[in-house]
Design a protein around this motif. Structure first.
Motif, PDB file in Angstrom:
ATOM      1  N   LEU A  33       0.833  -1.188   0.000  1.00 22.28           N
ATOM      2  CA  LEU A  33       0.000   0.000   0.000  1.00 22.28           C
ATOM      3  C   LEU A  33       0.870   1.239   0.000  1.00 22.28           C
ATOM      4  O   LEU A  33       1.747   1.381   0.859  1.00 22.28           O
ATOM      5  CB  LEU A  33      -0.926   0.008   1.216  1.00 22.28           C
ATOM      6  N   ALA A  34       0.643   2.130  -0.967  1.00 23.28           N
ATOM      7  CA  ALA A  34       1.356   3.404  -1.033  1.00 23.28           C
ATOM      8  C   ALA A  34       0.432   4.506  -0.538  1.00 23.28           C
ATOM      9  O   ALA A  34      -0.699   4.649  -1.028  1.00 23.28           O
ATOM     10  CB  ALA A  34       1.805   3.682  -2.460  1.00 23.28           C
ATOM     11  N   LEU A  35       0.897   5.301   0.449  1.00 23.50           N
ATOM     12  CA  LEU A  35       0.114   6.390   1.026  1.00 23.50           C
ATOM     13  C   LEU A  35       0.869   7.697   0.902  1.00 23.50           C
ATOM     14  O   LEU A  35       2.091   7.749   1.113  1.00 23.50           O
ATOM     15  CB  LEU A  35      -0.196   6.124   2.496  1.00 23.50           C
ATOM     16  N   SER A  36       0.150   8.769   0.529  1.00 26.94           N
ATOM     17  CA  SER A  36       0.695  10.123   0.582  1.00 26.94           C
ATOM     18  C   SER A  36      -0.259  10.954   1.425  1.00 26.94           C
ATOM     19  O   SER A  36      -1.477  10.840   1.298  1.00 26.94           O
ATOM     20  CB  SER A  36       0.848  10.715  -0.822  1.00 26.94           C
ATOM     21  N   ALA A  37       0.297  11.830   2.335  1.00 24.20           N
ATOM     22  CA  ALA A  37      -0.512  12.442   3.393  1.00 24.20           C
ATOM     23  C   ALA A  37      -0.722  13.938   3.178  1.00 24.20           C
ATOM     24  O   ALA A  37       0.170  14.658   2.719  1.00 24.20           O
ATOM     25  CB  ALA A  37       0.168  12.209   4.739  1.00 24.20           C
ATOM     26  N   TYR A  38      -1.951  14.389   3.552  1.00 27.70           N
ATOM     27  CA  TYR A  38      -2.322  15.803   3.469  1.00 27.70           C
ATOM     28  C   TYR A  38      -3.107  16.166   4.739  1.00 27.70           C
ATOM     29  O   TYR A  38      -3.705  15.306   5.397  1.00 27.70           O
ATOM     30  CB  TYR A  38      -3.216  16.065   2.245  1.00 27.70           C
ATOM     31  N   HIS A  39      -3.118  17.463   5.066  1.00 26.92           N
ATOM     32  CA  HIS A  39      -3.897  17.942   6.200  1.00 26.92           C
ATOM     33  C   HIS A  39      -4.478  19.313   5.857  1.00 26.92           C
ATOM     34  O   HIS A  39      -3.960  20.031   5.006  1.00 26.92           O
ATOM     35  CB  HIS A  39      -3.028  18.040   7.466  1.00 26.92           C
ATOM     36  N   GLY A  40      -5.591  19.643   6.517  1.00 31.41           N
ATOM     37  CA  GLY A  40      -6.245  20.920   6.235  1.00 31.41           C
ATOM     38  C   GLY A  40      -7.757  20.760   6.235  1.00 31.41           C
ATOM     39  O   GLY A  40      -8.332  20.101   7.112  1.00 31.41           O
ATOM     40  N   ASP A  41      -8.419  21.330   5.210  1.00 31.50           N
ATOM     41  CA  ASP A  41      -9.884  21.309   5.107  1.00 31.50           C
ATOM     42  C   ASP A  41     -10.274  20.566   3.821  1.00 31.50           C
ATOM     43  O   ASP A  41      -9.968  21.015   2.712  1.00 31.50           O
ATOM     44  CB  ASP A  41     -10.428  22.738   5.084  1.00 31.50           C
ATOM     45  N   LEU A  42     -10.964  19.435   3.984  1.00 31.64           N
ATOM     46  CA  LEU A  42     -11.373  18.637   2.823  1.00 31.64           C
ATOM     47  C   LEU A  42     -12.577  19.226   2.098  1.00 31.64           C
ATOM     48  O   LEU A  42     -12.940  18.757   1.025  1.00 31.64           O
ATOM     49  CB  LEU A  42     -11.703  17.200   3.268  1.00 31.64           C
ATOM     50  N   GLY A  43     -13.220  20.224   2.654  1.00 32.61           N
ATOM     51  CA  GLY A  43     -14.377  20.845   2.015  1.00 32.61           C
ATOM     52  C   GLY A  43     -15.658  20.044   2.162  1.00 32.61           C
ATOM     53  O   GLY A  43     -16.639  20.297   1.456  1.00 32.61           O
ATOM     54  N   ALA A  44     -15.656  19.094   3.100  1.00 31.45           N
ATOM     55  CA  ALA A  44     -16.850  18.252   3.268  1.00 31.45           C
ATOM     56  C   ALA A  44     -18.001  19.018   3.881  1.00 31.45           C
ATOM     57  O   ALA A  44     -19.164  18.601   3.763  1.00 31.45           O
ATOM     58  CB  ALA A  44     -16.497  17.045   4.143  1.00 31.45           C
ATOM     59  N   ASP A  45     -17.710  20.141   4.548  1.00 29.69           N
ATOM     60  CA  ASP A  45     -18.766  20.900   5.208  1.00 29.69           C
ATOM     61  C   ASP A  45     -19.341  22.004   4.331  1.00 29.69           C
ATOM     62  O   ASP A  45     -20.168  22.796   4.781  1.00 29.69           O
ATOM     63  CB  ASP A  45     -18.213  21.533   6.493  1.00 29.69           C
ATOM     64  N   SER A  46     -18.927  22.056   3.076  1.00 26.91           N
ATOM     65  CA  SER A  46     -19.399  23.121   2.184  1.00 26.91           C
ATOM     66  C   SER A  46     -20.806  22.864   1.649  1.00 26.91           C
ATOM     67  O   SER A  46     -21.426  23.756   1.091  1.00 26.91           O
ATOM     68  CB  SER A  46     -18.429  23.268   0.999  1.00 26.91           C
ATOM     69  N   GLY A  47     -21.279  21.638   1.783  1.00 29.16           N
ATOM     70  CA  GLY A  47     -22.603  21.291   1.269  1.00 29.16           C
ATOM     71  C   GLY A  47     -22.577  20.787  -0.165  1.00 29.16           C
ATOM     72  O   GLY A  47     -23.611  20.367  -0.699  1.00 29.16           O
ATOM     73  N   ILE A  48     -21.402  20.830  -0.793  1.00 26.96           N
ATOM     74  CA  ILE A  48     -21.279  20.345  -2.171  1.00 26.96           C
ATOM     75  C   ILE A  48     -20.954  18.852  -2.132  1.00 26.96           C
ATOM     76  O   ILE A  48     -20.028  18.431  -1.442  1.00 26.96           O
ATOM     77  CB  ILE A  48     -20.165  21.105  -2.916  1.00 26.96           C
ATOM     78  N   PRO A  49     -21.715  18.021  -2.841  1.00 23.89           N
ATOM     79  CA  PRO A  49     -21.444  16.577  -2.823  1.00 23.89           C
ATOM     80  C   PRO A  49     -20.041  16.270  -3.308  1.00 23.89           C
ATOM     81  O   PRO A  49     -19.517  16.907  -4.232  1.00 23.89           O
ATOM     82  CB  PRO A  49     -22.509  16.005  -3.766  1.00 23.89           C
ATOM     83  N   GLN A  50     -19.416  15.285  -2.669  1.00 20.39           N
ATOM     84  CA  GLN A  50     -18.074  14.864  -3.028  1.00 20.39           C
ATOM     85  C   GLN A  50     -18.034  13.365  -3.280  1.00 20.39           C
ATOM     86  O   GLN A  50     -18.811  12.607  -2.708  1.00 20.39           O
ATOM     87  CB  GLN A  50     -17.070  15.206  -1.918  1.00 20.39           C
ATOM     88  N   SER A  51     -17.107  12.974  -4.129  1.00 25.40           N
ATOM     89  CA  SER A  51     -16.886  11.548  -4.356  1.00 25.40           C
ATOM     90  C   SER A  51     -16.042  10.989  -3.223  1.00 25.40           C
ATOM     91  O   SER A  51     -15.085  11.634  -2.766  1.00 25.40           O
ATOM     92  CB  SER A  51     -16.175  11.324  -5.696  1.00 25.40           C
ATOM     93  N   VAL A  52     -16.389   9.788  -2.768  1.00 28.11           N
ATOM     94  CA  VAL A  52     -15.611   9.167  -1.692  1.00 28.11           C
ATOM     95  C   VAL A  52     -14.293   8.619  -2.226  1.00 28.11           C
ATOM     96  O   VAL A  52     -13.438   8.198  -1.446  1.00 28.11           O
ATOM     97  CB  VAL A  52     -16.414   8.034  -1.035  1.00 28.11           C
TER      98      VAL A  52
END
Length: 578
Positions: free
Chosen positions: A404-423
């Motif tokens: 498994l290869a993982l690359s990491a990010y942190h911050g705001d994923l924008g999930a609370d904006s109300g705009i549907p996102q792909s999982v």
């Protein structure tokens, strides 16, 4: 037995009329009379248009147009089935897309022109079937027409003289024809018989079956539903709209039409060819599930395989895809578990090289105690070929050497904006990269059971030893499919009957000649010229000849006498004693 056409002088108009009456109603096809154009008027034109619409020629033309109209629906992406492909087509061909929008090429089956062809074909078939059905019923209730005055004018005929009485010949002919499944009756000085009604039955069945298929197709399109759901081992699904990953339905379908059921995926099993040219091809592909029908249904177990769906009421559950869902555990700076779940990844190739994202939306705090969201790009290789292979693509679909290869990010994923996102995708607009010691994106390769520690004590990510599998299910509810299949089978049977069964008539006349000897005449007539009518007439004449043999003084019985055409004794049927 003579099977030749008579060489007498041309028949009179009255005789032509007689022959026409003898061959009438061998078919229920409507007559097409040329319109009297100067005297048509509005009603006349309407009647002419109706006759043209309900003719077989126009019905076949409409059926051809319907087939041609379905071609662009198969070649051009349709908005009702794959919006993504339609969007890609629009980007690649903007000018052509404008033209397609105007003529309805992105929704062929609901377009005005396709619906017009469909409705006209429907009306044409009904307008053709109804009068033909009544006409055929009338023919069944009636009797075969009487014999023409001169039977030797018919294409297949024979005659001989016999000592049997005319009444005896008629009775023998009636019994013989009924034994051969002819509809026979006595009319005047002859016996009239007819056979092959199943030809017209087959013709009507074929047209009715086409209507059944059209109705079933329309019904299925209006009330159909189709949804997809990805289920990880151990998880379940309930047949409600909110549970589907994507869902589309017909115009008249409502949520109340969904069949109530639920199921849990207990285990997915996939085995593959290990060697040979088919290496990597699935050998076993099945999902073991537990399901219940209705709100209080009893739990039952079943196995869903490719092309072997689970049927619950009017719904069918198909197994359509498969992949892996590695178990990921994320801890914050204090070691608290903030995420622990199986994350389904989407396969990219036949060897199930998979990609996806891990989103930690709630509960995470960094080393300073501030709330943040984490995101990880994940890339799973079920069978890693080793660093020497120089590639991160899987070498085999099974979990032989997962990495498994993982690359990491942190911050705001924008999930609370109300705009549907792909999982399966991550919006990195407001995300920052974790940096390694060289200032580059922090990433790492993990084997099952290994842990990746985030920089600056921000937490850790563990790749669990347990890699679950997921199965993609398609739930289809399309009423009318059974009727469509029945209509197709009936259409094939009806077409075969109309092509291979010939409708034909036979007449037998026995009258006393001038010398007191009975003269027997037999003739046959079919809808079209065929060798079957003369052959069948020969068999019938041979059998009747055995019961009414030729007279002793008949010149046809003398071997030294030249026989005139139409006077030789009938040839006995095959297998009969001569």
């Amino acid at each position: 037995m003579s099977k030749t056409t008579a060489s007498d002088p041309a028949p009179s108009a009255a005789e032509d009329q007689e022959l026409g009456d003898a061959g009438s109603q061998l078919s229920t096809a409507p007559k097409e009379d040329a319109p009297n154009l100067p005297a048509l008027g509005v009603i006349g034109w309407a009647r002419w248009f109706w006759r043209q619409l309900t003719s077989m020629r126009v019905a076949l033309l409409l059926l051809l147009l319907l087939s041609l109209g379905a071609i662009p629906g198969s070649l051009i992406p349709q908005s009702g089935s794959d919006e993504t492909k339609v969007a890609d087509f629009r980007k690649a061909h903007p000018a052509l897309s404008d033209v397609y929008d105007k003529i309805g090429m992105f929704h062929v089956y609901s377009s005005v022109w396709f619906s017009a062809i469909y409705i006209l074909l429907f009306v044409s078939l009904i307008g053709c079937i109804v009068p033909r059905t009544w006409q055929f019923v009338g023919q069944l209730r009636g009797l075969p027409p009487g014999a023409p005055r001169r039977l030797n004018r018919l294409p297949a005929h024979t005659t001989w003289r016999t000592t049997a009485e005319p009444e005896q010949v008629h009775q023998a002919a009636l019994a013989l024809l009924k034994k051969r499944r002819f509809r026979a009756h006595r009319t005047g000085d002859a016996v009239a018989a007819e056979k092959g009604y199943l030809r017209e039955v087959g013709n009507l069945v074929f047209h009715i079956a086409l209507i059944v298929m059209l109705v079933a197709f329309a019904w299925g399109q209006l009330y159909k539903s189709e949804g997809n759901k990805l289920v990880v081992e151990g998880d379940g699904f309930s047949n409600t709209l909110t549970q589907y990953d994507d869902f589309k339905s017909g115009n008249l379908f409502t949520s109340d039409d969904l069949v109530p059921f639920s199921f849990n995926l207990k285990k997915f099993t996939g085995t593959y060819e290990r060697t040979g040219p088919n290496k990597g091809t699935p050998r076993v592909y099945k999902a073991d599930i537990t399901y219940s029908s209705g709100a209080y249904g009893k739990d039952e177990t079943d196995t869903v395989e490719v092309n072997h769906p689970l049927e619950i009421g009017d719904s069918k559950v198909y197994l359509v895809s498969h992949g892996y869902a590695p178990v990921i555990t994320v801890r914050d700076a204090k070691g608290k578990v903030v995420f622990d779940d199986a994350v389904p990844l989407l396969p990219l190739d036949a060897n199930v090289t998979s990609s996806g994202v891990v989103k930690v939306l709630d509960g995470y705090r960094d080393a300073k105690g501030e709330k943040e969201q984490l995101g990880f790009n994940a890339f799973l290789v079920p069978t890693f070929g080793g660093h020497a292979s120089g590639t991160m693509l899987s070498q085999f679909p099974a979990l032989d050497n997962p990495l498994l290869a993982l690359s990491a990010y942190h911050g705001d994923l924008g999930a609370d904006s109300g705009i549907p996102q792909s999982v399966y995708q991550m919006d990195r607009t407001n995300m920052k990269e974790f940096k390694d010691s060289k200032g580059k994106l922090f990433k790492k390769l993990l084997k099952p059971g290994e842990t990746m520690k985030l920089p600056n004590g921000a937490g850790s990510v563990t790749f669990g030893k347990d890699i679950k599998e997921w199965a993609g299910f398609q739930v289809v509810q399309q009423p009318g499919s059974g009727w469509a299949l029945a209509g197709a089978l009936a259409a094939i049977g009806g077409l075969a009957a109309s092509l291979f069964i010939q409708r034909r008539r036979v007449w037998v006349r026995a009258v006393e000649g001038a010398d007191g000897v009975t003269v027997v005449e037999m003739a046959g007539l079919g809808r079209s010229e065929s060798a079957k009518v003369p052959e069948e007439l020969g068999h019938l004449a041979g059998d009747l000849y055995e019961q009414a043999p030729g007279a002793p003084d008949d010149p046809a019985d003398s071997p030294d006498t030249d026989q005139e055409p139409g006077t030789e004794p009938p040839v006995p049927a095959e297998g009969a004693e001569k």
